[in-house]
Write a protein that holds these residues in place. Structure first.
Motif, PDB file in Angstrom:
ATOM      1  N   ASN A  68      48.103 -25.213  10.485  1.00 45.93           N
ATOM      2  CA  ASN A  68      49.472 -25.558  10.113  1.00 45.93           C
ATOM      3  C   ASN A  68      49.977 -24.466   9.166  1.00 45.93           C
ATOM      4  OD1 ASN A  68      51.750 -26.594   8.794  1.00 45.93           O
ATOM      5  ND2 ASN A  68      51.074 -28.703   9.094  1.00 45.93           N
ATOM      6  N   ALA A  69      50.841 -23.599   9.686  1.00 48.83           N
ATOM      7  CA  ALA A  69      51.292 -22.438   8.914  1.00 48.83           C
ATOM      8  C   ALA A  69      51.979 -22.832   7.615  1.00 48.83           C
ATOM      9  CB  ALA A  69      52.220 -21.570   9.759  1.00 48.83           C
ATOM     10  N   ALA A  70      52.780 -23.875   7.641  1.00 51.33           N
ATOM     11  CA  ALA A  70      53.487 -24.302   6.428  1.00 51.33           C
ATOM     12  C   ALA A  70      52.506 -24.814   5.381  1.00 51.33           C
ATOM     13  CB  ALA A  70      54.505 -25.381   6.765  1.00 51.33           C
ATOM     14  N   ARG A  71      51.516 -25.577   5.811  1.00 54.47           N
ATOM     15  CA  ARG A  71      50.516 -26.094   4.872  1.00 54.47           C
ATOM     16  C   ARG A  71      49.664 -24.954   4.308  1.00 54.47           C
ATOM     17  NH1 ARG A  71      47.415 -30.467   7.549  1.00 54.47           N
ATOM     18  NH2 ARG A  71      49.326 -31.620   7.147  1.00 54.47           N
ATOM     19  N   LEU A  72      49.268 -24.028   5.168  1.00 52.09           N
ATOM     20  CA  LEU A  72      48.479 -22.886   4.717  1.00 52.09           C
ATOM     21  C   LEU A  72      49.245 -22.071   3.682  1.00 52.09           C
ATOM     22  CD1 LEU A  72      45.919 -21.129   5.031  1.00 52.09           C
ATOM     23  CD2 LEU A  72      47.141 -19.897   6.839  1.00 52.09           C
ATOM     24  N   GLU A  73      50.496 -21.798   3.983  1.00 52.18           N
ATOM     25  CA  GLU A  73      51.336 -21.034   3.059  1.00 52.18           C
ATOM     26  C   GLU A  73      51.508 -21.762   1.735  1.00 52.18           C
ATOM     27  OE1 GLU A  73      55.880 -19.336   2.720  1.00 52.18           O
ATOM     28  OE2 GLU A  73      55.057 -19.737   4.706  1.00 52.18           O
ATOM     29  N   ALA A  74      51.730 -23.064   1.783  1.00 54.72           N
ATOM     30  CA  ALA A  74      51.906 -23.847   0.559  1.00 54.72           C
ATOM     31  C   ALA A  74      50.634 -23.841  -0.286  1.00 54.72           C
ATOM     32  CB  ALA A  74      52.313 -25.276   0.906  1.00 54.72           C
ATOM     33  N   MET A  75      49.487 -24.017   0.352  1.00 52.64           N
ATOM     34  CA  MET A  75      48.229 -24.036  -0.391  1.00 52.64           C
ATOM     35  C   MET A  75      47.917 -22.679  -1.008  1.00 52.64           C
ATOM     36  SD  MET A  75      45.879 -26.457   2.066  1.00 52.64           S
ATOM     37  CE  MET A  75      44.437 -26.478   0.984  1.00 52.64           C
ATOM     38  N   LEU A  76      48.126 -21.619  -0.250  1.00 52.38           N
ATOM     39  CA  LEU A  76      47.843 -20.284  -0.778  1.00 52.38           C
ATOM     40  C   LEU A  76      48.824 -19.902  -1.880  1.00 52.38           C
ATOM     41  CD1 LEU A  76      46.819 -18.370   2.460  1.00 52.38           C
ATOM     42  CD2 LEU A  76      45.338 -19.242   0.632  1.00 52.38           C
ATOM     43  N   THR A  77      50.073 -20.331  -1.761  1.00 49.02           N
ATOM     44  CA  THR A  77      51.054 -20.081  -2.817  1.00 49.02           C
ATOM     45  C   THR A  77      50.678 -20.830  -4.084  1.00 49.02           C
ATOM     46  OG1 THR A  77      52.807 -19.701  -1.204  1.00 49.02           O
ATOM     47  CG2 THR A  77      53.490 -20.266  -3.440  1.00 49.02           C
ATOM     48  N   LEU A  78      50.276 -22.086  -3.945  1.00 47.66           N
ATOM     49  CA  LEU A  78      49.848 -22.874  -5.096  1.00 47.66           C
ATOM     50  C   LEU A  78      48.645 -22.215  -5.771  1.00 47.66           C
ATOM     51  CD1 LEU A  78      49.906 -25.412  -6.875  1.00 47.66           C
ATOM     52  CD2 LEU A  78      48.476 -26.530  -5.142  1.00 47.66           C
TER      53      LEU A  78
END
Length: 99
Positions: A68-78
């Protein structure tokens, strides 16, 4: 890659002596009060560094996050934000330890 770079930067600053030298390394001798203050800052920064590492590893390894690209991006940003704040804690704590 950004999380790995931030993790290495934090580790070098907090654990490998960069921070001690920068904040407490006056002329080859170090005041024990400064070193104690810096150690306290490093311990405080662990409250953010450890979760940052966990979130980054989870983002890279959990199939639900990787697919899930959005979830991956959110987790890595966090995780990246937590690394930056952890480094900020080391910097502020080291600055206060100098006083």
């Amino acid at each position: 890659m950004a999380n790995l770079a931030l993790a290495v930067f934090w580790a070098c600053t907090a654990l490998a002596g960069w921070g001690e030298q920068a904040f407490c390394g006056e002329g080859g001798h170090r005041a024990s009060e400064c070193l104690e203050g810096f150690e306290t800052a490093v311990l405080a920064s662990l409250a953010l560094a450890v979760p940052a590492a966990v979130v980054a590893v989870a983002a890279w390894t959990l199939p639900g996050a990787r697919r899930n690209a959005a979830r991956l991006e959110a987790m890595l940003t966090l995780a990246a934000l937590m690394w930056v704040v952890a480094e900020g804690v080391v910097f502020v704590g080291g600055s206060l330890a100098q006083r």
